[in-house]
Design an enzyme around this catalytic site. Structure first.
Site, PDB file in Angstrom:
ATOM      1  N   LYS A  33      50.786  45.326  17.908  1.00  0.00           N
ATOM      2  CA  LYS A  33      52.041  45.532  18.576  1.00  0.00           C
ATOM      3  C   LYS A  33      52.163  45.467  19.914  1.00  0.00           C
ATOM      4  CE  LYS A  33      53.217  48.777  14.575  1.00  0.00           C
ATOM      5  NZ  LYS A  33      53.803  47.603  13.876  1.00  0.00           N
ATOM      6  N   CYS A  34      51.760  44.578  20.455  1.00  0.00           N
ATOM      7  CA  CYS A  34      51.352  44.188  21.764  1.00  0.00           C
ATOM      8  C   CYS A  34      51.976  42.931  22.045  1.00  0.00           C
ATOM      9  CB  CYS A  34      49.719  44.080  22.153  1.00  0.00           C
ATOM     10  SG  CYS A  34      49.234  43.596  23.652  1.00  0.00           S
ATOM     11  N   GLY A  35      52.376  42.807  23.502  1.00  0.00           N
ATOM     12  CA  GLY A  35      52.891  41.696  23.975  1.00  0.00           C
ATOM     13  C   GLY A  35      52.163  40.464  23.842  1.00  0.00           C
TER      14      GLY A  35
END
Length: 162
Positions: free
Chosen positions: A38-40
């Site tokens: 759930k990271c950029g």
């Protein structure tokens, strides 16, 4: 006990809890990455998979270590993480058990990696998800890459080691 000299001196956990001796990876070029779903930077899974597919038959492997230490961006279970990676990015390279990369609970492998290849200005801490460590066939750290370094930018360095 003597200090670890190469990545072959470590054993890590697979998602089901089984041990994986990294001595089994001797002679391979490895890219060790702390990952999060759930990271950029999560779209880097595509680039990591492309490297794995391009160089896997030449002795290259990606070893992904999910980590929830940065903004809680890897909250899932091992099964959830594996499913997410396969469904959304077609990941076929090995995912390890979730670990910590910083602090008192940092996995011994990451303690060693950070000591071997400090970051900018000599900092040892991993700054964020998708920090990458390139390991040569001799099991020694060649280079550390920042989370912003896209996997495709590592291709020339990987080819030089193969």
């Amino acid at each position: 006990m003597t200090s670890p000299q190469t990545i072959a001196d470590f054993t890590v956990k697979l998602p089901g809890g089984k041990d994986l001796s990294l001595a089994d990876k001797t002679g391979k070029v490895l890219l060790v990455v702390n990952t999060a779903s759930k990271c950029g930077f999560t779209p880097q899974y595509d680039g990591l998979e492309a490297l794995w597919k391009k160089y896997g038959d030449r002795g290259f492997e990606v070893l992904a270590f999910p980590c929830n230490q940065f903004g809680g961006q890897e909250p899932g279970t091992a099964d959830e993480i594996e499913s997410f990676c396969k469904v959304n990015f077609g990941v076929s390279f090995p995912l390890m058990a979730k670990i910590e990369v910083n602090g008192d609970g940092a996995d011994p492998l990451y303690q060693w990696l950070k000591a071997q290849a400090p970051g900018v200005l000599g900092t040892k801490a991993v700054k964020w998800n998708f920090t990458k460590f390139l390991i040569g066939r001799d099991g020694k750290v060649v280079r550390r890459y920042a989370p912003t370094d896209k996997p495709e930018k590592l291709a020339a360095d990987i080819e030089a080691l193969l």
